[in-house]
Scaffold this motif. Structure first.
Motif, mmCIF file in Angstrom:
data_model
loop_
_atom_site.group_PDB
_atom_site.id
_atom_site.type_symbol
_atom_site.label_atom_id
_atom_site.label_comp_id
_atom_site.label_asym_id
_atom_site.label_seq_id
_atom_site.Cartn_x
_atom_site.Cartn_y
_atom_site.Cartn_z
ATOM 1 N N ALA A 298 -40.557 39.582 7.582
ATOM 2 C CA ALA A 298 -41.005 38.792 8.354
ATOM 3 C C ALA A 298 -42.006 39.470 9.229
ATOM 4 O O ALA A 298 -42.998 38.769 9.507
ATOM 5 C CB ALA A 298 -40.083 38.151 9.343
ATOM 6 N N ASP A 299 -41.981 40.524 9.647
ATOM 7 C CA ASP A 299 -43.147 41.101 10.460
ATOM 8 C C ASP A 299 -44.199 41.273 9.697
ATOM 9 O O ASP A 299 -45.515 41.246 10.076
ATOM 10 C CB ASP A 299 -42.651 42.468 10.893
ATOM 11 N N ALA A 300 -44.021 41.497 8.417
ATOM 12 C CA ALA A 300 -45.119 41.911 7.542
ATOM 13 C C ALA A 300 -46.104 40.652 7.379
ATOM 14 O O ALA A 300 -47.348 40.580 7.320
ATOM 15 C CB ALA A 300 -44.744 42.378 6.097
ATOM 16 N N PHE A 301 -45.372 39.577 6.963
ATOM 17 C CA PHE A 301 -45.950 38.056 6.949
ATOM 18 C C PHE A 301 -46.733 37.771 8.155
ATOM 19 O O PHE A 301 -47.830 37.186 8.205
ATOM 20 C CB PHE A 301 -44.830 37.098 6.611
ATOM 21 N N ALA A 302 -45.945 38.050 9.378
ATOM 22 C CA ALA A 302 -46.805 37.803 10.568
ATOM 23 C C ALA A 302 -47.920 38.561 10.756
ATOM 24 O O ALA A 302 -49.173 38.105 11.415
ATOM 25 C CB ALA A 302 -45.834 37.979 12.003
ATOM 26 N N GLU A 303 -47.961 39.731 10.481
ATOM 27 C CA GLU A 303 -49.133 40.731 10.521
ATOM 28 C C GLU A 303 -50.155 40.217 9.734
ATOM 29 O O GLU A 303 -51.473 40.011 10.116
ATOM 30 C CB GLU A 303 -48.826 42.059 10.117
ATOM 31 N N ALA A 304 -49.817 39.832 8.395
ATOM 32 C CA ALA A 304 -51.109 39.512 7.448
ATOM 33 C C ALA A 304 -51.474 38.077 7.847
ATOM 34 O O ALA A 304 -52.756 37.868 7.831
ATOM 35 C CB ALA A 304 -50.368 39.428 6.113
ATOM 36 N N GLY A 305 -50.761 37.127 8.403
ATOM 37 C CA GLY A 305 -51.185 35.982 8.838
ATOM 38 C C GLY A 305 -51.909 35.892 10.261
ATOM 39 O O GLY A 305 -53.008 35.397 10.057
ATOM 40 N N LYS A 306 -51.632 36.826 10.893
ATOM 41 C CA LYS A 306 -52.678 37.315 12.019
ATOM 42 C C LYS A 306 -53.858 37.717 11.524
ATOM 43 O O LYS A 306 -54.944 37.530 12.256
ATOM 44 C CB LYS A 306 -51.980 38.279 13.142
ATOM 45 N N THR A 307 -54.097 38.717 10.753
ATOM 46 C CA THR A 307 -55.169 39.452 10.124
ATOM 47 C C THR A 307 -56.162 38.325 9.533
ATOM 48 O O THR A 307 -57.326 38.364 9.799
ATOM 49 C CB THR A 307 -54.859 40.515 9.171
ATOM 50 N N ALA A 308 -55.516 37.448 8.831
ATOM 51 C CA ALA A 308 -56.309 36.441 8.163
ATOM 52 C C ALA A 308 -57.101 35.559 9.196
ATOM 53 O O ALA A 308 -58.187 35.256 8.936
ATOM 54 C CB ALA A 308 -55.370 35.633 7.181
ATOM 55 N N VAL A 309 -56.430 35.227 10.493
ATOM 56 C CA VAL A 309 -57.112 34.500 11.266
ATOM 57 C C VAL A 309 -58.189 35.412 11.983
ATOM 58 O O VAL A 309 -59.403 34.787 12.365
ATOM 59 C CB VAL A 309 -56.167 33.934 12.458
ATOM 60 N N LEU A 310 -57.864 36.589 12.411
ATOM 61 C CA LEU A 310 -58.640 37.376 13.071
ATOM 62 C C LEU A 310 -60.057 37.809 12.269
ATOM 63 O O LEU A 310 -61.126 37.737 12.972
ATOM 64 C CB LEU A 310 -58.057 38.677 13.776
ATOM 65 N N GLN A 311 -59.843 37.429 10.941
ATOM 66 C CA GLN A 311 -60.979 37.836 10.218
ATOM 67 C C GLN A 311 -61.989 36.662 9.954
ATOM 68 O O GLN A 311 -63.018 36.958 9.639
ATOM 69 C CB GLN A 311 -60.585 38.300 8.804
#
Length: 201
Positions: free
Chosen positions: A4-17
């Motif tokens: 779940a944390d990995a999904f959250a981190e990947a999702g946040k990175t996608a937005v910040l990019q």
């Protein structure tokens, strides 16, 4: 790191990019098109992007107190509740691109009363609860939108309750229509003069 944390981190990175692109997308829809740039940037910087396959449960009453504010980026979400008189569920509403949920549950700090399911492959932006609370306190446009959403829901609930009361009166009148002096007759006629159903008393 959990899945779940990995999904959250990947999702946040996608937005910040792609902060600029995300802000431009949100500016097409209320209330984001009325928010100050700094407030909108804060929302985007605290969002993560999450994918849901068709049929996935996004959030349900069993999940407990709501922890995220959801904005549909792509796809559709159906709100479903169990039938009161038979098995299965009813689709009570649909959330489409640019719309958000579950506002009333977040504002009430409670679990949602409706299961939210991806009607097709769907992407949502998720804003965590602390950031949502801060945004409500800082942005007048976002706060007004949140309060209108809760008010509209309460109006809908009241209208549904009033309609059920009127239907119940109609059934009672039909059962007692042999009596011309029945109070149900008077109330039924009064109701027909109303532009909207009103609760008695």
């Amino acid at each position: 790191m959990s899945k779940a944390d990995a999904f959250a981190e990947a999702g946040k990175t996608a937005v910040l990019q792609n902060i600029h692109g995300t802000m431009e997308f949100l500016r097409k829809y209320p209330p984001f098109n009325q928010m100050e740039p700094g407030h909108l940037a804060y929302l985007v910087e605290n969002c993560q992007l999450r994918f849901y396959s068709a049929g996935d449960c996004i959030i349900s009453p069993d999940d407990g107190v709501v922890e995220h504010f959801y904005i549909v980026k792509q796809g559709r979400v159906h709100g479903q509740r169990p039938h009161t008189s038979k098995r299965g569920t009813d689709t009570t509403f649909e959330v489409i691109v640019g719309e958000c949920f579950p506002m009333a549950a977040l504002m009430g700090e409670r679990a949602t009363r409706t299961g939210h399911f991806a009607a097709e492959d769907t992407f949502c932006y998720l804003l965590n609860k602390p950031a949502f609370v801060k945004l409500v306190s800082k942005s007048a446009s976002f706060r007004d939108f949140a309060m209108r959403g809760v008010s509209s829901l309460l109006d809908l609930v009241n209208q549904q309750a009033q309609m059920r009361a009127v239907e119940s009166l109609g059934e009672q009148y039909s059962w007692k229509r042999g009596s011309a002096s029945s109070p149900y007759l008077t109330r039924s006629r009064a109701c027909r003069r109303c532009r909207s159903p009103k609760p008695w008393g």
